[in-house]
Scaffold this active site. Structure first.
Site, mmCIF file in Angstrom:
data_model
loop_
_atom_site.group_PDB
_atom_site.id
_atom_site.type_symbol
_atom_site.label_atom_id
_atom_site.label_comp_id
_atom_site.label_asym_id
_atom_site.label_seq_id
_atom_site.Cartn_x
_atom_site.Cartn_y
_atom_site.Cartn_z
ATOM 1 N N CYS A 34 0.828 -1.198 0.000
ATOM 2 C CA CYS A 34 0.000 0.000 0.000
ATOM 3 C C CYS A 34 0.872 1.262 0.000
ATOM 4 O O CYS A 34 1.481 1.573 -1.016
ATOM 5 C CB CYS A 34 -0.994 -0.055 1.147
ATOM 6 S SG CYS A 34 -2.436 0.961 0.844
ATOM 7 N N HIS A 68 -3.638 -5.091 0.538
ATOM 8 C CA HIS A 68 -3.004 -5.605 1.763
ATOM 9 C C HIS A 68 -3.102 -7.131 1.781
ATOM 10 O O HIS A 68 -4.042 -7.681 2.357
ATOM 11 C CB HIS A 68 -3.713 -5.051 2.997
ATOM 12 C CG HIS A 68 -3.495 -3.590 3.209
ATOM 13 N ND1 HIS A 68 -2.480 -3.092 3.990
ATOM 14 C CD2 HIS A 68 -4.146 -2.516 2.712
ATOM 15 C CE1 HIS A 68 -2.522 -1.773 3.989
ATOM 16 N NE2 HIS A 68 -3.532 -1.396 3.217
ATOM 17 N N GLU A 77 -1.669 -9.193 3.520
ATOM 18 C CA GLU A 77 -1.525 -9.783 4.862
ATOM 19 C C GLU A 77 -2.864 -10.164 5.491
ATOM 20 O O GLU A 77 -2.929 -11.043 6.336
ATOM 21 C CB GLU A 77 -0.763 -8.843 5.806
ATOM 22 C CG GLU A 77 -1.405 -7.489 6.076
ATOM 23 C CD GLU A 77 -1.011 -6.420 5.072
ATOM 24 O OE1 GLU A 77 -0.499 -6.789 3.994
ATOM 25 O OE2 GLU A 77 -1.220 -5.227 5.359
HETATM 26 N N1 GLN Z 1 -1.958 6.725 2.799
HETATM 27 C C1 GLN Z 1 -2.071 5.963 1.612
HETATM 28 C C2 GLN Z 1 -3.447 6.092 0.979
HETATM 29 O O1 GLN Z 1 -4.348 6.549 1.608
HETATM 30 C C3 GLN Z 1 -1.769 4.516 1.877
HETATM 31 C C4 GLN Z 1 -2.768 3.848 2.767
HETATM 32 C C5 GLN Z 1 -2.269 2.549 3.317
HETATM 33 O O2 GLN Z 1 -1.085 2.251 3.287
HETATM 34 N N2 GLN Z 1 -3.149 1.747 3.876
HETATM 35 O O3 GLN Z 1 -3.632 5.732 -0.160
#
Ligand code: GLN
Length: 584
Positions: A390, A517, A519
């Protein structure tokens, strides 16, 4: 919520005795509720006990679901700071929930929905909505009975939602209500006394201890709390969480529940637990260590990255490696630290440079992002295995833009809205000014078009995958070709082909970024492919794995369902029968 819990709990006891029947008159199997509550201190593994109880019942062939009840007024965990609460766990339906739901999903290999996490906020919201609609017919709406009934109805409704792949309705629902601060400080007897004051008698008292409990201590608790010694279960410190379900079974918990809840199953069906035993043994046996630098922001509280750590552990275990996580606060890598806190600065770089692989997890906010970019630059140039998740992927894009495309001012508009090179931009559906519930959340499809992508191969050559998301920003698709000309490839997109979901860098042993994600869907026996790729690369095994058609060597594979495919599993069986003597 706490003062009303007694009434709810009593009602569940009553529910247990009620038989409901289907419309056709055919008798339906009665839902069995197991309530796990605790009174001494937090952080001693109530969630793990709840998950482990579910696991052993599932291993007996039952369908088990679980519900977490939290006393806070927040609607969900979406706006929680990871500093205070640990990680926000994301479900398929986009629900942002307590991290304990992650434990349930991992232990039971199930998929839950947002309604499996009840909060005071959600309950009040539903009751107030009903009141506004006039559903209470002019009556005074009160905590008792309206709130209590709403909680109970919610649980009864939600417990029936299938959570397994086979879509079968659950038979057992494990409920864990977390308690408030004052209660947690009271010793066991007091909490049991309090429970009795609410008209409830515990069926089992699970005690956490550092060493196996002495007989006299068990007897003392049994006497104080007016239960039989068999109802006092000891869970002592074990070297891995994988041992907890085994420990509970060895303490006779399966037999107890079978009788107490009148459950129908064959007591000997332990194939699943056999695998847990195998995992636990493997965990104890692994000698080779593989270290991963976790370059994050909330490194003081390891719970902030609970699912990331679990995913790394699952992957490490699958390839017989012992995981060592080196927590690095990314701000310590930044040049300004060199003068302010030189020891921290050098230690952080020493940690990073000595790790076998680098992981930059998700995150929000500017602090520490420059340090993360430095870590990514180091991993890219030194050809160290790297996984960006992310925010980690977004920063890998920023790093490449700055250092390989020479767009020195490149950034995400999250951190510099006026950058000349906005390589990561706001999501179109982003709702400015409102916190919570405005992100791209939950399970979304990613199409894996590129046949020669490492990640596609790790995902067993699937044409598409479904993973969970939690983000507002995304890679700017307009600049895609500039990156790809230099070997920085976008090998996975959403269905429309607009959102960049996966990056891979040519001529690097493993440089991967994912917008989702992975995970959140990793399981002890089904490690998540991007994490497995990282661990394989970090331990020098990736090439061989890919050449062998993405199959682990016999030494690395868990035995099949029969539990006897390798010489090791015979030893496992022998040990298993030793540990299970009490029940059989
Ligand atoms: N801050 C980034 C976004 O909002 C990444 C978010 C995250 O890593 N969950 O896209």
């Amino acid at each position: 919520m706490l003062p009303v819990s007694g009434r709810i709990l009593r009602n569940f006891q009553r529910l247990r005795l009620t038989r409901c029947s289907r419309a056709q008159g055919e008798t339906k199997r009665q839902m069995k509720y197991i309530l796990v509550t605790g009174g001494v201190i937090s952080g001693i593994g109530k969630g793990i006990i709840a998950s482990s109880i579910g696991t052993i019942l599932k291993s007996c062939g039952l369908h088990v679901t679980s519900i977490k009840i939290d006393p806070y007024i927040n609607i969900d965990a979406g706006t929680f700071s990871p500093y205070e609460h640990g990680e926000v766990f994301v479900l398929d339906d986009g629900g942002e929930v307590d991290l304990d739901l992650g434990n349930y999903e991992r232990f039971l290999d199930i998929r839950l929905t947002r309604d499996n996490n009840i909060t005071t906020g959600k309950i009040y919201q539903s009751v107030i909505n009903k009141e506004r609609k006039g559903d209470y017919l002019g009556k005074t709406v009160q905590v008792v009975p309206h709130i209590t009934d709403a909680i109970q109805e919610w649980v009864v409704r939600q417990a029936l939602i299938p959570v397994d792949n086979d879509g079968v309705e659950p038979e057992v629902c494990v409920i864990e209500p977390s308690t408030t601060g004052e209660q947690k400080t009271k010793p066991t007897q007091n909490s049991v006394r309090e429970l009795r004051g609410l008209g409830l008698s515990p069926d089992l008292i699970v005690c956490r201890c550092t060493t196996p409990m002495e007989k006299s201590v068990k007897e003392k608790i049994s006497m104080f709390c007016h239960v039989e010694p068999e109802q006092v279960i000891c869970v002592y410190d074990v070297c891995s969480l994988y041992r907890v379900p085994l420990l509970l079974e060895a303490e006779g918990v399966v037999g107890y529940f079978k009788e107490r809840l009148n459950l129908q199953f064959e007591a000997n069906s332990r194939r699943l637990l056999n695998k847990w035993k195998e995992m636990a043994d493997r965990y104890d046996r692994t000698l080779e260590t593989c270290s991963i630098a976790l370059v994050g922001k909330y490194t003081k509280l390891s719970d902030s990255y609970a699912s990331v750590i679990k995913a790394l552990e699952h992957a490490a275990l699958a390839i017989n490696q012992k995981l060592e996580v080196k927590y690095i606060d990314s701000a310590d890598l930044e040049p300004c630290r060199q003068l302010d806190e030189p020891v921290k600065y050098h230690e952080a770089w020493q940690n990073l440079c000595s790790a076998n692989g680098v992981l930059v997890p998700g995150g929000f906010g500017f602090r520490g992002t420059e340090g993360k970019i430095l870590a990514i630059a180091w991993a890219r140039r030194q050809k160290k295995p790297f996984l960006g998740v992310c925010l980690g992927m977004q920063l890998a894009v920023v790093e490449f833009a700055r250092n390989a495309l020479n767009w020195s001012d490149a950034n995400s508009t999250e951190f510099n809205p006026n950058t000349k090179y906005p390589v990561v931009i706001d999501m179109p559906e982003h709702n400015p000014g409102e916190m919570g519930g405005t992100m791209r959340l939950g399970k979304r499809k990613t199409i894996l078009k590129e046949k020669n992508s490492v990640l596609r191969r790790l995902y067993k050559d699937c044409d598409y995958i479904e993973e969970r998301h939690r983000h507002r920003y995304e890679v700017n698709p307009e600049m895609r070709s500039n990156f790809e000309e230099k070997g920085f490839r976008f090998v996975g997109q959403d269905v429309e082909g607009e959102r960049m979901e996966i990056i891979e860098l040519d001529e690097h042993p493993y440089f991967v970024g994912v917008q989702y994600h992975p995970e959140f869907t990793s399981r002890p026996m089904k490690p998540s492919p991007p994490y497995l790729g990282l661990m394989l690369a970090a331990s020098g095994k990736l090439q061989r794995y890919l050449e062998k058609g993405c199959r682990l060597s016999p030494r690395d594979t868990y035995s099949d369902q029969s539990g006897s495919s390798s010489p090791d599993s015979e030893i496992v069986d022998l040990k298993l029968s030793a540990i299970l003597t009490q029940e059989s």
